[in-house]
Enzyme design. Structure first.
Site, PDB file in Angstrom:
ATOM      1  N   CYS A  35       0.848  -1.189   0.000  1.00  8.54           N
ATOM      2  CA  CYS A  35       0.000   0.000   0.000  1.00  8.54           C
ATOM      3  C   CYS A  35       0.888   1.246   0.000  1.00  8.54           C
ATOM      4  O   CYS A  35       1.901   1.300   0.698  1.00  8.54           O
ATOM      5  CB  CYS A  35      -0.944   0.110   1.187  1.00  8.54           C
ATOM      6  SG  CYS A  35      -2.145  -1.206   1.266  1.00  8.54           S
TER       7      CYS A  35
ATOM      8  N   ARG B  89       4.091  -0.408  -4.661  1.00  8.06           N
ATOM      9  CA  ARG B  89       3.809  -0.905  -3.310  1.00  8.06           C
ATOM     10  C   ARG B  89       2.486  -1.663  -3.223  1.00  8.06           C
ATOM     11  O   ARG B  89       2.185  -2.292  -2.213  1.00  8.06           O
ATOM     12  CB  ARG B  89       3.785   0.261  -2.320  1.00  8.06           C
ATOM     13  CG  ARG B  89       5.079   1.029  -2.241  1.00  8.06           C
ATOM     14  CD  ARG B  89       4.940   2.176  -1.282  1.00  8.06           C
ATOM     15  NE  ARG B  89       4.727   1.684   0.067  1.00  8.06           N
ATOM     16  CZ  ARG B  89       5.696   1.400   0.921  1.00  8.06           C
ATOM     17  NH1 ARG B  89       6.950   1.581   0.564  1.00  8.06           N
ATOM     18  NH2 ARG B  89       5.430   0.948   2.123  1.00  8.06           N
TER      19      ARG B  89
ATOM     20  N   TRP C 267      -2.859  -2.739  -1.659  1.00  7.25           N
ATOM     21  CA  TRP C 267      -2.592  -4.175  -1.758  1.00  7.25           C
ATOM     22  C   TRP C 267      -3.492  -4.793  -0.697  1.00  7.25           C
ATOM     23  O   TRP C 267      -3.271  -4.611   0.503  1.00  7.25           O
ATOM     24  CB  TRP C 267      -1.126  -4.455  -1.466  1.00  7.25           C
ATOM     25  CG  TRP C 267      -0.732  -5.887  -1.640  1.00  7.25           C
ATOM     26  CD1 TRP C 267      -0.298  -6.487  -2.791  1.00  7.25           C
ATOM     27  CD2 TRP C 267      -0.712  -6.915  -0.638  1.00  7.25           C
ATOM     28  NE1 TRP C 267      -0.030  -7.818  -2.560  1.00  7.25           N
ATOM     29  CE2 TRP C 267      -0.269  -8.105  -1.250  1.00  7.25           C
ATOM     30  CE3 TRP C 267      -1.042  -6.952   0.720  1.00  7.25           C
ATOM     31  CZ2 TRP C 267      -0.139  -9.307  -0.571  1.00  7.25           C
ATOM     32  CZ3 TRP C 267      -0.906  -8.160   1.403  1.00  7.25           C
ATOM     33  CH2 TRP C 267      -0.457  -9.316   0.753  1.00  7.25           C
TER      34      TRP C 267
ATOM     35  N   ASN D  24      -2.022   2.123   5.639  1.00  7.78           N
ATOM     36  CA  ASN D  24      -1.159   1.030   5.184  1.00  7.78           C
ATOM     37  C   ASN D  24      -0.839   0.192   6.411  1.00  7.78           C
ATOM     38  O   ASN D  24      -0.283   0.705   7.376  1.00  7.78           O
ATOM     39  CB  ASN D  24       0.120   1.629   4.565  1.00  7.78           C
ATOM     40  CG  ASN D  24       1.213   0.595   4.351  1.00  7.78           C
ATOM     41  OD1 ASN D  24       0.944  -0.595   4.249  1.00  7.78           O
ATOM     42  ND2 ASN D  24       2.448   1.073   4.281  1.00  7.78           N
ATOM     43  N   GLY D  25      -1.219  -1.087   6.393  1.00 11.63           N
ATOM     44  CA  GLY D  25      -0.949  -1.939   7.548  1.00 11.63           C
ATOM     45  C   GLY D  25      -2.159  -2.790   7.875  1.00 11.63           C
ATOM     46  O   GLY D  25      -3.067  -2.956   7.052  1.00 11.63           O
TER      47      GLY D  25
ATOM     48  N   GLU E 294      16.968 -18.553  -6.502  1.00 17.55           N
ATOM     49  CA  GLU E 294      16.632 -17.189  -6.914  1.00 17.55           C
ATOM     50  C   GLU E 294      16.097 -17.177  -8.354  1.00 17.55           C
ATOM     51  O   GLU E 294      15.131 -16.475  -8.660  1.00 17.55           O
ATOM     52  CB  GLU E 294      17.874 -16.290  -6.760  1.00 17.55           C
ATOM     53  CG  GLU E 294      17.747 -14.875  -7.249  1.00 17.55           C
ATOM     54  CD  GLU E 294      16.649 -14.060  -6.573  1.00 17.55           C
ATOM     55  OE1 GLU E 294      16.035 -14.525  -5.613  1.00 17.55           O
ATOM     56  OE2 GLU E 294      16.382 -12.942  -7.062  1.00 17.55           O
TER      57      GLU E 294
ATOM     58  N   LYS F 196      12.389 -15.842  -9.437  1.00 20.77           N
ATOM     59  CA  LYS F 196      12.194 -14.792 -10.452  1.00 20.77           C
ATOM     60  C   LYS F 196      11.185 -15.251 -11.494  1.00 20.77           C
ATOM     61  O   LYS F 196      10.303 -14.502 -11.881  1.00 20.77           O
ATOM     62  CB  LYS F 196      13.505 -14.439 -11.180  1.00 20.77           C
ATOM     63  CG  LYS F 196      14.547 -13.618 -10.463  1.00 20.77           C
ATOM     64  CD  LYS F 196      14.180 -12.207 -10.171  1.00 20.77           C
ATOM     65  CE  LYS F 196      13.425 -12.106  -8.882  1.00 20.77           C
ATOM     66  NZ  LYS F 196      14.163 -11.802  -7.680  1.00 20.77           N
TER      67      LYS F 196
ATOM     68  N   GLU G 273       7.518 -15.512  -9.983  1.00 23.89           N
ATOM     69  CA  GLU G 273       6.812 -14.293  -9.573  1.00 23.89           C
ATOM     70  C   GLU G 273       6.426 -13.408 -10.742  1.00 23.89           C
ATOM     71  O   GLU G 273       5.428 -12.706 -10.665  1.00 23.89           O
ATOM     72  CB  GLU G 273       7.557 -13.525  -8.483  1.00 23.89           C
ATOM     73  CG  GLU G 273       8.818 -12.838  -8.896  1.00 23.89           C
ATOM     74  CD  GLU G 273       9.475 -12.086  -7.738  1.00 23.89           C
ATOM     75  OE1 GLU G 273       8.784 -11.636  -6.812  1.00 23.89           O
ATOM     76  OE2 GLU G 273      10.702 -11.936  -7.768  1.00 23.89           O
TER      77      GLU G 273
ATOM     78  N   HIS H  78      16.591 -37.547  -5.741  1.00 27.96           N
ATOM     79  CA  HIS H  78      15.821 -37.978  -4.568  1.00 27.96           C
ATOM     80  C   HIS H  78      14.331 -37.602  -4.700  1.00 27.96           C
ATOM     81  O   HIS H  78      13.618 -37.574  -3.713  1.00 27.96           O
ATOM     82  CB  HIS H  78      16.410 -37.361  -3.303  1.00 27.96           C
ATOM     83  CG  HIS H  78      17.820 -37.806  -3.043  1.00 27.96           C
ATOM     84  ND1 HIS H  78      18.123 -39.071  -2.603  1.00 27.96           N
ATOM     85  CD2 HIS H  78      19.002 -37.175  -3.216  1.00 27.96           C
ATOM     86  CE1 HIS H  78      19.439 -39.197  -2.485  1.00 27.96           C
ATOM     87  NE2 HIS H  78      19.996 -38.056  -2.860  1.00 27.96           N
TER      88      HIS H  78
ATOM     89  N   LYS I 113       5.781  -4.629  -3.636  1.00 28.52           N
ATOM     90  CA  LYS I 113       7.222  -4.509  -3.473  1.00 28.52           C
ATOM     91  C   LYS I 113       7.661  -4.628  -2.015  1.00 28.52           C
ATOM     92  O   LYS I 113       8.617  -5.286  -1.688  1.00 28.52           O
ATOM     93  CB  LYS I 113       7.665  -3.167  -4.065  1.00 28.52           C
ATOM     94  CG  LYS I 113       9.166  -2.929  -3.997  1.00 28.52           C
ATOM     95  CD  LYS I 113       9.895  -3.818  -4.964  1.00 28.52           C
ATOM     96  CE  LYS I 113      11.391  -3.648  -4.909  1.00 28.52           C
ATOM     97  NZ  LYS I 113      12.064  -4.808  -5.497  1.00 28.52           N
TER      98      LYS I 113
END
Ligand code: M6R
Length: 612
Positions: A2, A27, A73, A99-100, A485, A489, A492, A508, A607
């Site tokens: 947010c 955000r 968000w 925001n929160g 990583e 990438k 997402e 395995h 983000k």
């Protein structure tokens, strides 16, 4: 998570809010809204991107020199027009962006219903604005005092800005565990979740601290108090970044810009801290904590997502060179498993944003138990940077693309410097090898540049595998975290399911997944396990899998057996991740683009994850 922006001053607020929301959109981007006070209070909210809000507002009235804006968000309540912020109190007087998460919103809501408040949304934010209204009304308090009292009753995280329709000359804002910055301009005050909407108006800022409330007035007063009613003196600082760093600068996407910035950002991270000719690394954070660092029983590394992957690389570096045991923890799990932490432990916090709620919570616990905290952070002045005992910034500049790229290489560069300087001080590395590694580290930006020049070849490979429903990334040693990583990438931004595995683990279990539809991206540069990696590639080929191998320049043997190869310059093995991650970033970028995905703003993500 947010984005909040607000303005009070001599100019029209709407253009400032709109541009600010576009800057903060990384955000959160599932809905957006603004509230303006002129003769009356006007609120516009829309599901979708800031652009959808702008189109919806079109030619409608946007007059007003005070206003608040929000890009969301979703946490409580699905993303739609109604749940979008700003939210208005029942009597239509107060309007608020948040925001929160207000954790005790359920109980507060029930109590407020009993006093006649009605609720239109499923959000915790609507509860908060009604709580402030109730306190303001019942006790006949000034807005800032009503906000203060209300905040003593809530549990959770918040950055909020509130306006009162009946007092268009005042903004009240507060924060706890979510960031908020006040911009002090010649023409008025700005408020935002970070400096990006502010920097083009003023460089003078005040970073609000946890549990502080600021009251800003049209006549230019700024008063800061704590929630427990203690007066604070604002500390004005300068915003350090340049406006070009938050613009796309000719690139189609921030992610591509940030991938291409890496030679420069790694250089910036090394600048003034490493001199290969003279053979030194100097990090003031390390110097200030050197005794504790060298005598620590254990290093604990906490982070999330990409930062956690950088932490895994640091585990290899620290154990290899400094010979101190390391544990790498998901910050979100650390806190909830009653970890054993002592005063002789050093906790390394790795975070691009410096605002990740899970990481912050882990640090609070570590602090409580007496450990010292070392921060490896990108955003200057962020909450994590402030809570640490010592630390070093990675100096990568603002990272706007939701998928982290340049922050990762910055984190790994810095962690490499920390490991080498500690090893040198401790005597756990020979002087010759130390000199060799720092000479090579200085060369990394040039080598990253050489990999970036392979973009067209990587784009070609991306086209070959873009339709795969799944992908497997394999790596060993220093390249294992890089495999993780690479898989993150791809997931997402392209929504292809991908897994990273230590190459030897494949047999395995994951080997069962391999068929002709499965691209397997193998990190094959390690000299130390070269033969074993070749065997892993053969195992994939024997089952019909398509192998894309990241190899060292001139490697003919793997070229013969892999379907596609991407050659990267040779380097010392511990420094490989800084180079081998680059083709994986570009591969994901191209695949996502070819699949029509928004690479900068992937679905469901944000983000900066400021909720636990
Ligand atoms: O700001 P932080 O580094 O603390 O963020 C941690 C993660 O949320 C972040 O790395 C996330 O996984 C990125 N989207 C990865 O690209």
């Amino acid at each position: 998570m947010c984005g909040i922006v607000a303005y009070l001053g001599k100019k029209q607020a709407y253009p400032i809010l709109l541009k600010g929301l576009k800057r903060l959109e990384y955000r959160g981007y599932d809905s957006a809204g603004v509230a303006l006070i002129d003769e009356t209070l006007t609120v516009y909210k829309k599901k979708g991107k800031v652009q959808d809000l702008e189109t919806f507002i079109g030619e409608r009235s946007t007059a007003g020199s005070i206003g608040i804006g929000h890009t969301r968000w979703a946490t409580h309540g699905k993303p739609d027009d109604i749940n979008a912020h700003p939210h208005i109190s029942s009597n239509g007087r107060l309007v608020l962006v948040h925001n929160g998460i207000i954790e005790n919103y359920g109980l507060l809501k029930e109590a407020l219903k009993k006093t006649g408040h009605s609720f239109e949304t499923q959000t915790d934010t609507e509860v908060l604005v009604n709580l402030i209204e109730e306190i303001q009304k019942t006790d006949n308090l000034a807005l800032e005092e009503a906000v203060r009292v209300a905040l003593t009753k809530v549990r959770g995280a918040y950055a909020i800005v509130v306006m009162d329709k009946n007092d268009p000359d005042k903004l009240v804002a507060a924060r706890k565990s979510s960031p908020l910055v006040v911009g002090v301009g010649d023409d008025g005050f700005y408020l935002a979740s970070d400096g990006t909407p502010i920097v083009e108006h003023t460089r003078k800022v005040v970073y609000l601290k946890d549990e502080e409330i600021v009251t800003l007035t049209r006549s230019g007063e700024m008063d800061i108090k704590t929630i427990s009613n203690e007066i604070q003196h604002p500390f004005i600082q300068e915003l350090e970044f340049e406006i070009e760093t938050i613009e796309k600068g000719g690139y189609d996407y921030f992610m591509l810009k940030e991938i291409n910035e890496q030679p420069a950002t790694i250089r910036e991270c090394l600048r003034g801290r490493l001199n290969a000719d003279e053979g030194w690394i100097k990090l003031s954070g390390v110097d200030n904590l050197v005794n504790k660092l060298l005598n620590a029983d254990r290093f604990i590394i906490v982070g999330c997502g990409t930062s956690w992957h950088a932490g895994l690389i640091a585990e290899y570096l620290f154990e290899d060179f400094v010979r101190i045991p390391v544990e790498v923890e998901y910050a979100s799990e650390f806190r909830y498993r009653n970890p054993i932490i002592s005063e002789r432990d050093i906790v390394f916090a790795i975070s691009q944003s410096g605002e990740t709620a899970d990481t912050l919570a882990a640090l609070e616990l570590a602090k409580e138990k007496g450990a010292s905290i070392y921060g490896v952070v990108n955003v200057v002045g962020s909450s994590i940077a402030r809570i640490t005992d010592e630390g070093s910034y990675i100096h990568a500049g603002p990272e706007i693309g939701v998928a982290s790229t340049k922050a990762f290489t910055g984190q790994v560069t810095l962690l490499t410097m920390i490991a080498l300087t500690l090893a040198n001080k401790k005597g756990t590395i020979s002087n010759a090898y130390y000199r060799q590694l720092i000479t090579e580290l200085e060369q990394i930006p040039n080598k990253v540049q050489q990999v970036l020049e392979k973009n067209a070849q990587i784009e070609f490979i991306a086209k070959e595998i873009m339709d795969a429903p799944n992908a497997l990334y394999l790596g060993r040693g220093y390249n294992f975290p890089v495999a993780l990583e690479g898989a993150l990438k791809l997931k997402e931004i392209s929504y292809i399911h991908a897994e990273g595995y230590p190459a030897a683990e494949m047999k395995h279990g994951p080997i069962a997944l391999i068929d002709e539809n499965m691209p397997v991206i193998v990190m094959a540069t390690n000299r130390s396990a070269y033969e074993k990696i070749i065997s892993n590639i053969q195992e994939v080929k024997a089952r019909g899998g398509r192998v894309i191998a990241i190899i060292s320049e001139g490697d003919k043997e793997i070229k013969e057996i892999a379907d596609y190869t991407i050659e990267i310059p040779e380097t010392e093995e511990p420094l490989t991740p800084l180079i081998s991650v680059i083709p994986l970033q570009l591969l994901s970028y191209h695949i996502a683009l070819m699949r029509g995905c928004n690479v900068d703003q992937p679905r469901n993500l944000a983000k900066s994850v400021t909720v636990e």
